[in-house]
Scaffold this motif. Structure first.
Motif, PDB file in Angstrom:
ATOM      1  N   VAL A   1      -4.271 -11.653   0.489  1.00  0.00           N
ATOM      2  CA  VAL A   1      -3.091 -12.351   0.990  1.00  0.00           C
ATOM      3  C   VAL A   1      -2.793 -11.814   2.384  1.00  0.00           C
ATOM      4  CG1 VAL A   1      -0.632 -12.761   0.620  1.00  0.00           C
ATOM      5  CG2 VAL A   1      -2.162 -12.602  -1.341  1.00  0.00           C
TER       6      VAL A   1
ATOM      7  N   SER B   1      -1.188 -10.051   5.208  1.00  0.00           N
ATOM      8  CA  SER B   1      -0.147  -9.027   5.184  1.00  0.00           C
ATOM      9  C   SER B   1      -0.149  -8.281   6.501  1.00  0.00           C
ATOM     10  CB  SER B   1      -0.396  -8.045   4.039  1.00  0.00           C
ATOM     11  OG  SER B   1      -0.467  -8.703   2.801  1.00  0.00           O
TER      12      SER B   1
ATOM     13  N   ASP C   1      -5.948  -9.421   5.426  1.00  0.00           N
ATOM     14  CA  ASP C   1      -5.848 -10.207   4.192  1.00  0.00           C
ATOM     15  C   ASP C   1      -6.924  -9.759   3.207  1.00  0.00           C
ATOM     16  OD1 ASP C   1      -7.890 -11.351   5.656  1.00  0.00           O
ATOM     17  OD2 ASP C   1      -7.211 -13.401   5.407  1.00  0.00           O
TER      18      ASP C   1
ATOM     19  N   VAL D   1       4.070  -5.189   4.536  1.00  0.00           N
ATOM     20  CA  VAL D   1       4.792  -6.371   4.066  1.00  0.00           C
ATOM     21  C   VAL D   1       3.791  -7.493   3.837  1.00  0.00           C
ATOM     22  CG1 VAL D   1       6.977  -5.802   5.203  1.00  0.00           C
ATOM     23  CG2 VAL D   1       5.311  -7.219   6.395  1.00  0.00           C
ATOM     24  N   ASP D   2       4.126  -8.398   2.902  1.00  0.00           N
ATOM     25  CA  ASP D   2       3.257  -9.548   2.671  1.00  0.00           C
ATOM     26  C   ASP D   2       3.575 -10.647   3.674  1.00  0.00           C
ATOM     27  OD1 ASP D   2       5.520 -10.934   1.746  1.00  0.00           O
ATOM     28  OD2 ASP D   2       4.920 -10.849  -0.359  1.00  0.00           O
ATOM     29  N   TRP D   3       2.947 -11.795   3.534  1.00  0.00           N
ATOM     30  CA  TRP D   3       3.094 -12.896   4.497  1.00  0.00           C
ATOM     31  C   TRP D   3       4.506 -13.439   4.567  1.00  0.00           C
ATOM     32  CZ3 TRP D   3       3.945 -18.036   2.853  1.00  0.00           C
ATOM     33  CH2 TRP D   3       3.928 -18.223   1.488  1.00  0.00           C
ATOM     34  N   ASN D   4       5.312 -13.199   3.539  1.00  0.00           N
ATOM     35  CA  ASN D   4       6.720 -13.615   3.543  1.00  0.00           C
ATOM     36  C   ASN D   4       7.645 -12.537   4.084  1.00  0.00           C
ATOM     37  OD1 ASN D   4       6.586 -16.260   2.490  1.00  0.00           O
ATOM     38  ND2 ASN D   4       6.273 -15.429   0.436  1.00  0.00           N
ATOM     39  N   GLY D   5       7.091 -11.386   4.423  1.00  0.00           N
ATOM     40  CA  GLY D   5       7.910 -10.283   4.907  1.00  0.00           C
ATOM     41  C   GLY D   5       8.478  -9.418   3.801  1.00  0.00           C
ATOM     42  N   VAL D   6       8.020  -9.629   2.563  1.00  0.00           N
ATOM     43  CA  VAL D   6       8.493  -8.839   1.429  1.00  0.00           C
ATOM     44  C   VAL D   6       7.738  -7.513   1.407  1.00  0.00           C
ATOM     45  CG1 VAL D   6       8.763  -8.759  -1.080  1.00  0.00           C
ATOM     46  CG2 VAL D   6       9.032 -10.934   0.136  1.00  0.00           C
TER      47      VAL D   6
ATOM     48  N   SER E   1       6.561  -6.566  -3.487  1.00  0.00           N
ATOM     49  CA  SER E   1       5.487  -7.559  -3.474  1.00  0.00           C
ATOM     50  C   SER E   1       4.193  -6.921  -3.957  1.00  0.00           C
ATOM     51  CB  SER E   1       5.279  -8.098  -2.060  1.00  0.00           C
ATOM     52  OG  SER E   1       4.132  -8.927  -2.044  1.00  0.00           O
TER      53      SER E   1
ATOM     54  N   SER F   1       1.432  -8.276  -3.440  1.00  0.00           N
ATOM     55  CA  SER F   1       0.418  -8.784  -2.520  1.00  0.00           C
ATOM     56  C   SER F   1       0.202  -7.891  -1.307  1.00  0.00           C
ATOM     57  CB  SER F   1       0.812 -10.186  -2.029  1.00  0.00           C
ATOM     58  OG  SER F   1       0.885 -11.077  -3.113  1.00  0.00           O
ATOM     59  N   THR F   2       1.036  -6.887  -1.115  1.00  0.00           N
ATOM     60  CA  THR F   2       0.863  -6.023   0.050  1.00  0.00           C
ATOM     61  C   THR F   2      -0.408  -5.191  -0.104  1.00  0.00           C
ATOM     62  OG1 THR F   2       2.261  -4.319  -0.939  1.00  0.00           O
ATOM     63  CG2 THR F   2       3.325  -5.874   0.564  1.00  0.00           C
TER      64      THR F   2
END
Length: 108
Positions: free
Chosen positions: A29, A31, A65, A83-88, A93, A95-96
């Motif tokens: 993902v 990041s 990614d 952070v992941d692609w949403n900034g989480v 997350s 996905s980080t």
């Protein structure tokens, strides 16, 4: 973040000067990451620009990614922010990227 100093070299050839290793492992993902050390840091790659990574004297930041990015550094790890692609951020997350820090390791 502004780039303070140019990258000294594109590969960390001197293990004794940069004895520690941090590895960023992508999880599939897109990041972002930022790592800071209280010494010097260099990316272990032929061309950090091709990896879309900015490296200054003691901070490296970039995106990942899939795959692995490695950095050699001196001193201690000061801060890690992923952070992941949403900034989480991690750990909220899953996905980080994973971050591994190893002290006093040789290149081989």
């Amino acid at each position: 973040m502004a780039r303070d100093d140019p990258v000294r070299s594109q590969t960390a050839a001197n293990d004794s000067a940069l004895p520690n290793l941090v590895t960023i492992v992508g999880r599939g993902v897109p990041s972002k990451f930022e790592i800071a050390v209280d010494g010097e840091i260099e990316m272990v790659a032929d061309d950090p620009v091709a990896e879309a990574t900015i490296v200054s004297e003691n901070v490296a930041e970039g995106a990942i990614d899939v795959g692995v990015q490695r950095f050699r550094f001196s001193g201690e790890m000061a801060n890690v922010h992923v952070v992941d692609w949403n900034g989480v951020p991690a750990p909220e997350s899953k996905s980080t990227p994973n971050v591994h820090v190893d002290y006093n390791v040789s290149e081989r």
